[in-house]
Write a protein that holds these residues in place. Structure first.
Motif, short mmCIF file in Angstrom:
data_model
loop_
_atom_site.label_atom_id
_atom_site.label_comp_id
_atom_site.label_asym_id
_atom_site.label_seq_id
_atom_site.Cartn_x
_atom_site.Cartn_y
_atom_site.Cartn_z
N SER A 72 0.82 -1.22 0.00
CA SER A 72 0.00 0.00 0.00
C SER A 72 0.85 1.26 0.00
CB SER A 72 -0.91 0.03 1.23
OG SER A 72 -1.65 1.22 1.28
N TRP A 73 0.34 2.23 -0.71
CA TRP A 73 0.83 3.59 -0.57
C TRP A 73 0.12 4.26 0.59
CZ3 TRP A 73 4.99 5.17 -3.02
CH2 TRP A 73 5.32 4.66 -4.27
N GLY A 74 0.87 4.96 1.41
CA GLY A 74 0.27 5.88 2.37
C GLY A 74 0.60 7.29 1.91
N ALA B 151 2.69 5.74 8.68
CA ALA B 151 1.77 5.10 9.62
C ALA B 151 0.49 4.67 8.91
CB ALA B 151 1.44 6.06 10.76
N THR B 152 0.03 5.50 8.01
CA THR B 152 -1.18 5.18 7.25
C THR B 152 -0.96 3.96 6.36
OG1 THR B 152 -1.80 7.50 7.26
CG2 THR B 152 -2.87 6.12 5.63
N ALA C 239 -0.98 0.80 8.39
CA ALA C 239 -2.32 0.36 8.80
C ALA C 239 -2.98 -0.47 7.71
CB ALA C 239 -3.18 1.57 9.14
N SER C 240 -2.56 -0.25 6.47
CA SER C 240 -3.15 -0.99 5.35
C SER C 240 -2.83 -2.46 5.42
CB SER C 240 -2.65 -0.43 4.02
OG SER C 240 -2.87 0.96 3.97
N LEU D 293 -3.58 -4.52 7.43
CA LEU D 293 -4.73 -5.30 7.87
C LEU D 293 -5.42 -5.99 6.70
CD1 LEU D 293 -6.51 -3.02 10.51
CD2 LEU D 293 -5.73 -5.36 10.87
N VAL D 294 -5.31 -5.38 5.53
CA VAL D 294 -5.93 -5.96 4.33
C VAL D 294 -4.84 -5.99 3.25
CG1 VAL D 294 -7.96 -5.88 2.86
CG2 VAL D 294 -8.00 -4.71 5.06
N PRO D 295 -3.94 -6.96 3.32
CA PRO D 295 -2.73 -6.90 2.49
C PRO D 295 -2.89 -7.56 1.12
CG PRO D 295 -2.56 -8.71 4.04
CD PRO D 295 -3.90 -8.07 4.28
#
Lengths: 466, 479
Positions: B59-61, B82-83, B86-87, B89-91
């Motif tokens: 994921s990009w944050g 950090a954002t 958090a991704s 969780l759904v990798p």
């Protein structure tokens, strides 16, 4: 190279409503203290806003983009002896604001007199702040991701895509005429699809509280629509009776609002709306209702006027238009608090529209349809003529054939070319659902509250194969 | 400005990002609009801030702040990481970036006359004057004109060593006249609907010659009220170049976006009928169809030095003699597909995540002229200037409406017709392209209002095109 590099920006002080009101007041003071204000009649409207928005986006059943921003902006409209100019900036340093104010006043002074300038917004009570939920405003990335996981996990065999976002808006207004107002609002939305190799199904939920969103339930609805659409047939174009889901109805209401109830369009002769005439079926009552307990809206508009609740259509009769102060002056009417950014060009539009629901359960809307279509959602709708409100677009994310009161199977997406006004005309509305909720009519969440709707005729002009 | 971008990148890396980049953007925008001989609005907007992008796993944050301070930039960098974390969780599969040259450079849009230096009074008089002329024509209810300018500075820094400053200047505008009848409205626009935009200075506007076209535009709008409705049926269709430009935008430009092909845009804008397995073999259109995505065309709206990932501007073949051969891509999508990155990733301001956007996606010119194409057409309709556009979520089924049309009978333009529309299926339509006018009528049309992404981003895209003819198209869809 010619470019502009600002000086170091000092620490912002804008955090809450008091800070925003103080900043708005300060901009008004700076306008009034300008040398130009000593020699001319200078007026100003100042809108200061802070937006904290975060959006978690997923596709192919994983989160691929996760974004956030927290920005403060200042919007300024000035009039110098009735000559107007508008400016906006995200730079809230005092020296930057002084520069902006002087440049905007200078720009205004060079203009011809603005014949539609209604003056700076006068004092008017703004009754209440908007729906605001602190937990939504402060939502953490993990809270959004957890809900995305819930949406995705209900259908591990399908591919999920969509977004879940949280937004908080704080705003303050001040004018040289003495109006002052503050407001705040929050919104949370889950909007997504599940896909098979041949189909997609969608679901949408919006509330002012993140805690209200049931992402697993939304995922279940989307997955069910996708599965039921996996095998479909292409239907011949033609006129069909339709049951439209809330998303499709939301699209219709958005177009009615932007092109029809927009007072500027009406003044220019480009609107279908005829005040006092029964242009719709008697079953249709459309309200602009920022006072709805579910409403996601600031309590004042872009001009600082209190937002009013009022009927646009009452039992089929067009009753009112959406006005800002400019169109109200031109029409000899009162503002309805419907000013939007860019409104001097685009006009005033209702942004908390709702179609008053009926009493029919959604399942019962199809119960005695002999042959028709159940449409979940429209896609890529565009106006062919604003005056007749003939619109073309397609169906998407779940279109089903109804025969003898039952869903007979899925059909491929269809193109339509249909006047939205005629579709809702006298005798055309068979029943209205009792399932009104926030629905996204392809132009953004948190604007329209709509139920399902059964209409006698809809003109489909092509299928996916032409 | 580089210091803020560097601070954001370093903070993102310190928080655990595998890669990070940041852009400090200061963008000025001016818009001047007039209606019916009166000034409607003069708007100046400036936004400034830093946006930082951090890559963690799949994921990009992204985080953005309007505060240009060292503290705020570092905070944004840490938040971006950090954002992204958090991704997890759904990798998905980890995102990797295709290699590009590590550039340290400056770029500036060539321009003769910075639009922001042109006296405001001159700009105001131009739009007020042409609307006065148009509104003076009997039957015109609404006449509008507008000018729009952007002056953008971007400082880009990446954790791989990029350091690029760009100064981009864009200018454009247009006018339209609406005749209001009892039951309908009819509109004519110039140079195209919603205005035409290019990179460059005020010289772009001077070249338009708005005053010289005002009367014609208004008179045509009024004539349309009394014109016959466009005939219905299958017939030859000749498209004026700005309409063909929008046809390219909708049925080619969006379809070839690699993020869309990979499903990254599925929920909102939709997917694409294109399958990467068919790259190099799919028949997109006739042999006259040669499409390039070229960010180096002088003056075109999507011309720049580097995209928002620091990849140098380049020209990429998209369709060669009718065969699909290329896509629009960025470093992440290109790596995933095993392709060269196209340098086509851009963001709408400091506070938006860069994403795949069209550059100048256009048709190479053919030969001959529009007049020759019409002379060579037995029966059909010539349509000009877009009025409405709609296409399905796979970019296959489209319907366009134009402002005006003329019947073509035995090689000559006949009666004017109103409400002209046509519809088709993308590859079938492009396969029917059999004439394309030459370089003398090739225009680098610019579209300033392309919507994509969530949160929505407005992109500026270019679509060079010359007039062309399509055979046996379904024309005149009835509402």
């Amino acid at each position: 190279m010619t470019s502009h590099e600002p000086q170091q920006i000092t620490e912002h002080v804008v955090r809450d409503l008091d800070d925003l009101q103080a900043l708005a007041d300060r901009v008004v003071e700076l306008v009034q203290a300008s040398p130009r204000a000593q020699a001319a009649n200078v007026e100003a409207n100042v809108l200061v806003g802070r937006t904290r928005h975060a959006l978690t986006r997923f596709a192919n059943s994983f989160i691929h983009q996760h974004v956030g921003e927290d920005t403060v902006s200042v919007g300024l409209t000035v009039a110098v002896d009735g000559r107007t100019a508008t400016a906006g900036t995200t730079d809230t340093r005092e020296e930057a604001l002084r520069t902006l104010i002087e440049a905007t006043l200078e720009s205004a002074a060079l203009q011809p007199v603005d014949p539609h300038w209604p003056g700076a917004t006068p004092p008017a009570d703004v009754a209440a702040s908007g729906n605001f939920d602190p937990d939504t405003a402060d939502a953490r990335p993990e809270q959004r991701a957890e809900r995305v996981k819930a949406f995705v996990d209900v259908a591990a065999d399908l591919r999920a895509a969509g977004y879940l976002d949280t937004e908080a808006t704080w705003a303050a207004f001040a004018s040289t005429a003495g109006q002052r107002a503050v407001g705040r609002a929050t919104r949370a939305t889950v909007d997504g699809i599940h896909q098979t190799d041949t189909s997609a199904g969608s679901a949408h939920q919006t509330s002012h509280r993140l805690a209200d969103l049931d992402a697993a339930a939304a995922g279940t609805v989307a997955a069910d629509r996708a599965r039921r659409s996996a095998e479909f047939v292409d239907l011949d174009p033609g006129v069909y009776e339709v049951v439209l889901g809330p998303e499709a109805v939301s699209t219709m209401l958005t177009f009615l609002g932007v092109y029809g109830f927009n007072a500027k369009m009406h003044l220019e002769g480009a609107s279908f709306a005829k005040l006092g005439e029964a242009q719709f079926d008697p079953a249709i009552t459309i309200l602009e209702d920022p006072a709805d307990p579910r409403a996601i809206a600031l309590p004042f508009d872009n001009e600082g006027s209190p937002r009013r609740s009022f009927p646009l259509v009452e039992a089929g009769v067009v009753r009112n238009l959406a006005h800002d102060r400019r169109t109200a002056k031109r029409a000899g009417a009162e503002t309805t608090g419907s000013a939007v950014p860019g409104g001097s060009e685009f006009g005033a539009v209702p942004t908390t529209i709702k179609l008053v629901p009926g009493t029919t359960a959604p399942d019962d809307l199809v119960a005695d349809v002999e042959r028709g279509l159940l449409v979940t959602q429209f896609h890529y709708c565009r106006v062919l003529d604003p005056k007749t409100l003939v619109v073309t677009g397609l169906t998407r994310n779940g279109t089903f054939l109804v025969e003898n009161g039952k869903l007979a199977g899925a059909v491929g997406n269809l193109r339509f070319t249909q006047s939205f006004v005629q579709a809702l005309g006298a005798g055309q509305v068979v029943a209205i659902g009792d399932d009104d909720r926030y629905a996204d009519g392809e132009f953004g969440a948190g604007v329209v509250i709509a139920p399902s709707l059964r209409l006698r005729a809809w003109n489909f002009t092509g299928g996916a194969k032409g | 400005m580089y210091d803020y971008a560097r601070a954001a990148v370093e903070a993102a890396l310190a928080a655990g990002a595998a890669y990070a980049d940041a852009r400090v953007v200061i963008r000025r925008h001016e818009r001047i609009a007039a209606q019916n001989g009166e000034l409607e609005s003069v708007t100046h907007a400036e936004d400034a801030g830093v946006g930082v992008r951090a890559l963690v796993g799949s994921s990009w944050g992204f985080a953005a702040t309007g505060e240009l301070t060292d503290v705020a930039a570092k905070k944004a960098g840490a938040e971006a990481t950090a954002t992204a974390k958090a991704s997890a969780l759904v990798p998905g599969s980890a995102i990797e970036l295709a290699d590009v040259p590590i550039a340290q450079d400056v770029y500036e849009t060539p321009h003769a006359e910075n639009p922001f230096d042109v006296p405001l009074a001159e700009k105001v008089e131009l739009v007020v004057g042409v609307t006065r002329t148009m509104h003076g024509v009997e039957g015109i209810g609404v006449a509008t004109a507008h000018l729009g300018f952007w002056d953008t500075d971007k400082w880009f820094v990446s954790s791989q060593g990029h350091r690029i400053h760009q100064h981009l200047v864009e200018a454009g505008g247009g006018m339209d006249a609406t005749a209001v009848g009892e039951q309908e409205t009819q509109r004519r626009s110039y140079p195209q609907s919603f205005g035409h935009y290019e990179t460059g200075g005020f010289e772009v506007i001077r070249r338009f010659d708005l005053p010289g076209n005002a009367l014609r535009v208004a008179e045509e709008a009024v004539q349309l009220l009394d014109a016959d409705v466009c005939p219905s049926g299958e017939m030859d269709l000749v498209l004026e170049s700005s309409q063909l430009a929008l046809q390219i935008h909708e049925s080619v430009g969006h379809a070839i976006e690699l993020d869309r092909i990979l499903g990254w845009e599925a929920a909102f804008a939709g997917t694409s009928f294109l399958d990467l397995q068919q790259l190099g073999s799919l028949r997109y259109g006739s042999e006259l169809m040669n499409i390039t995505a070229d960010a180096t065309i002088p003056g075109a709206l999507s011309t720049f030095g580097y995209d928002d990932e620091g990849t140098p501007a380049k020209a990429v073949d998209i369709v060669r003699e009718g065969t699909w051969v290329g896509v629009l891509s960025g470093r992440d999508t290109a790596h995933l597909a095993g392709l060269e990155p196209g340098g086509m990733v851009r963001a709408d301001g400091f506070n938006r995540l860069p994403m795949v956007r069209m550059t100048n996606v256009g048709l190479k010119p053919g030969e001959g002229t529009l007049d020759q194409i019409i002379a060579d057409t037995k029966h059909g309709v010539y349509m000009a200037t877009n009025r409405s556009w709609s296409i399905d979520d796979r970019r296959l089924n489209f319907q366009f409406g134009c402002e005006i049309g003329w019947e073509i009978v035995d090689g000559k333009l006949g009666r004017m017709v109103k409400n002209p529309t046509y519809t088709g299926i993308t590859p079938r339509f492009w396969a029917s392209l059999d004439r394309l006018a030459g370089p003398d009528e090739w225009v680098p049309w610019g579209v300033p209002n392309c919507g994509k992404g969530q949160p929505m981003q407005v992109g500026h895209t270019g679509h060079p095109a010359s007039p062309g003819r399509f055979r046996n198209v379904r024309v005149g869809v009835k509402g």
